[in-house]
Scaffold this active site. Sequence first.
Site, PDB file in Angstrom:
ATOM      1  N   ASN A   6       0.867  -1.169   0.000  1.00 26.76           N
ATOM      2  CA  ASN A   6       0.000   0.000   0.000  1.00 26.76           C
ATOM      3  C   ASN A   6       0.913   1.230   0.000  1.00 26.76           C
ATOM      4  O   ASN A   6       1.519   1.552   1.016  1.00 26.76           O
ATOM      5  CB  ASN A   6      -0.878  -0.050   1.267  1.00 26.76           C
ATOM      6  CG  ASN A   6      -1.756   1.174   1.419  1.00 26.76           C
ATOM      7  OD1 ASN A   6      -1.819   2.018   0.524  1.00 26.76           O
ATOM      8  ND2 ASN A   6      -2.434   1.271   2.554  1.00 26.76           N
ATOM      9  N   LYS A   8       0.119   4.279  -0.312  1.00 23.91           N
ATOM     10  CA  LYS A   8      -0.546   5.435   0.327  1.00 23.91           C
ATOM     11  C   LYS A   8      -0.342   6.709  -0.509  1.00 23.91           C
ATOM     12  O   LYS A   8      -0.358   6.661  -1.731  1.00 23.91           O
ATOM     13  CB  LYS A   8      -0.074   5.580   1.770  1.00 23.91           C
ATOM     14  CG  LYS A   8      -0.244   4.264   2.552  1.00 23.91           C
ATOM     15  CD  LYS A   8      -0.104   4.397   4.014  1.00 23.91           C
ATOM     16  CE  LYS A   8      -0.308   3.042   4.672  1.00 23.91           C
ATOM     17  NZ  LYS A   8      -0.253   3.109   6.115  1.00 23.91           N
ATOM     18  N   HIS A  88      -9.624   0.329   4.654  1.00 26.80           N
ATOM     19  CA  HIS A  88      -8.337   0.570   5.309  1.00 26.80           C
ATOM     20  C   HIS A  88      -8.539   1.503   6.512  1.00 26.80           C
ATOM     21  O   HIS A  88      -9.367   2.409   6.472  1.00 26.80           O
ATOM     22  CB  HIS A  88      -7.340   1.188   4.321  1.00 26.80           C
ATOM     23  CG  HIS A  88      -5.965   1.275   4.900  1.00 26.80           C
ATOM     24  ND1 HIS A  88      -5.568   2.338   5.678  1.00 26.80           N
ATOM     25  CD2 HIS A  88      -4.924   0.420   4.863  1.00 26.80           C
ATOM     26  CE1 HIS A  88      -4.319   2.130   6.084  1.00 26.80           C
ATOM     27  NE2 HIS A  88      -3.903   0.967   5.603  1.00 26.80           N
ATOM     28  N   GLU A  90      -6.976   4.000   7.582  1.00 20.95           N
ATOM     29  CA  GLU A  90      -6.904   5.442   7.331  1.00 20.95           C
ATOM     30  C   GLU A  90      -8.191   5.956   6.672  1.00 20.95           C
ATOM     31  O   GLU A  90      -8.601   7.091   6.889  1.00 20.95           O
ATOM     32  CB  GLU A  90      -5.648   5.763   6.500  1.00 20.95           C
ATOM     33  CG  GLU A  90      -4.397   5.665   7.381  1.00 20.95           C
ATOM     34  CD  GLU A  90      -3.157   5.138   6.691  1.00 20.95           C
ATOM     35  OE1 GLU A  90      -3.078   5.173   5.452  1.00 20.95           O
ATOM     36  OE2 GLU A  90      -2.250   4.660   7.415  1.00 20.95           O
ATOM     37  N   GLU A 157      -5.383  -5.605  10.146  1.00 25.97           N
ATOM     38  CA  GLU A 157      -4.364  -4.597  10.429  1.00 25.97           C
ATOM     39  C   GLU A 157      -4.760  -3.840  11.704  1.00 25.97           C
ATOM     40  O   GLU A 157      -5.613  -2.937  11.651  1.00 25.97           O
ATOM     41  CB  GLU A 157      -4.271  -3.588   9.290  1.00 25.97           C
ATOM     42  CG  GLU A 157      -3.917  -4.183   7.956  1.00 25.97           C
ATOM     43  CD  GLU A 157      -3.373  -3.118   7.011  1.00 25.97           C
ATOM     44  OE1 GLU A 157      -2.215  -3.222   6.632  1.00 25.97           O
ATOM     45  OE2 GLU A 157      -4.112  -2.174   6.690  1.00 25.97           O
ATOM     46  N   GLY A 163       2.093   1.902  10.789  1.00 25.07           N
ATOM     47  CA  GLY A 163       3.029   3.023  10.713  1.00 25.07           C
ATOM     48  C   GLY A 163       3.689   3.390  12.031  1.00 25.07           C
ATOM     49  O   GLY A 163       4.291   4.453  12.157  1.00 25.07           O
ATOM     50  N   SER A 193       3.155  -2.395  10.309  1.00 22.27           N
ATOM     51  CA  SER A 193       4.594  -2.379  10.623  1.00 22.27           C
ATOM     52  C   SER A 193       5.330  -3.651  10.205  1.00 22.27           C
ATOM     53  O   SER A 193       6.268  -4.066  10.883  1.00 22.27           O
ATOM     54  CB  SER A 193       4.820  -2.070  12.103  1.00 22.27           C
ATOM     55  OG  SER A 193       4.411  -0.743  12.378  1.00 22.27           O
TER      56      SER A 193
HETATM   57  P1  PGA Z   1       2.614   0.123   7.619  1.00 23.95           P
HETATM   58  O1  PGA Z   1       1.186   0.269   6.953  1.00 23.95           O
HETATM   59  O2  PGA Z   1       3.257  -1.117   7.024  1.00 23.95           O
HETATM   60  O3  PGA Z   1       3.352   1.386   7.286  1.00 23.95           O
HETATM   61  O4  PGA Z   1       2.411  -0.052   9.088  1.00 23.95           O
HETATM   62  C1  PGA Z   1       0.398  -0.856   6.640  1.00 23.95           C
HETATM   63  C2  PGA Z   1      -0.909  -0.411   6.033  1.00 23.95           C
HETATM   64  O5  PGA Z   1      -1.402   0.663   6.373  1.00 23.95           O
HETATM   65  O6  PGA Z   1      -1.471  -1.121   5.181  1.00 23.95           O
END
Ligand code: PGA
Length: 234
Positions: A6, A8, A88, A90, A157, A163, A193
């Site tokens: 992803n 982003k 997701h 976010e 997740e 993140g 992560s």
């Molecule tokens: P991250 O994000 O690996 O930076 O923790 C994962 C995601 O949001 O899919």
Amino acid sequence: MIIAANLKTNLTRKQTTEYLNTLDSLIDASNSTQEVLVFPATSSLNPHAGKVIVGAQNAYPATNGAFTGEIGSEHLAEFGITTILIGHSERRHVLGESQEELVTKFNFYKDLGFKIVYCVGEPLSLREEGEEAMMKYIDAQYEGIDLNYKNLIIAYEPVWAIGTGLTPTSKDIEDLHSKLKEKCSAPLLYGGSVKVANAKEVLGLKSVDGILVGGAALNVEDFNTMINFAQEIE
Ligand code: PGA
């Protein structure tokens, strides 16, 4: 296994094109047979002919219309996109998408036959409240979703792991994934992560069918290393 990136709100169209071309060459060179998905920023979408499957991070549940700032399915069709990320963390927590809106989006893209990576996961406060509260929260994220849809992939997740560099223990991932597997037999990815340092351990867990990687996937060599781990394990 399914190894997904992803990207982003990162990488311009030019950088994304370079990323995808490099990734395809690396995959060709290693003869990997893993299913690799990459979700670029919307304005970085382009038709892509390689082994990597390119998907959309988001789109509105409409072909087109008066939805300022959104894109519809015809904008994805222009680039041959038939894969989408829905739910997701976010989108749920930063952009405020409700479960009801996500279900509408899910059904719209399901009717078009899209491969859907549907994300679920709890905020830290829910995990701290205990197992019952946490499972109730996650259960609600399954509400209205057709769990028998043949092109469904689920990604677990935990919000607090995205993140942050924090990850649940392998035992916690295994326990939670086993519970989620009872609800739905679709492939189940872990995300939050994941990086080169922990990907092998996560991919080695019995109930993990792949990973969804954010920050650590921005480095194409690192992402490819994780694809190679999956290949070794399989
Ligand atoms: P991250 O994000 O690996 O930076 O923790 C994962 C995601 O949001 O899919």
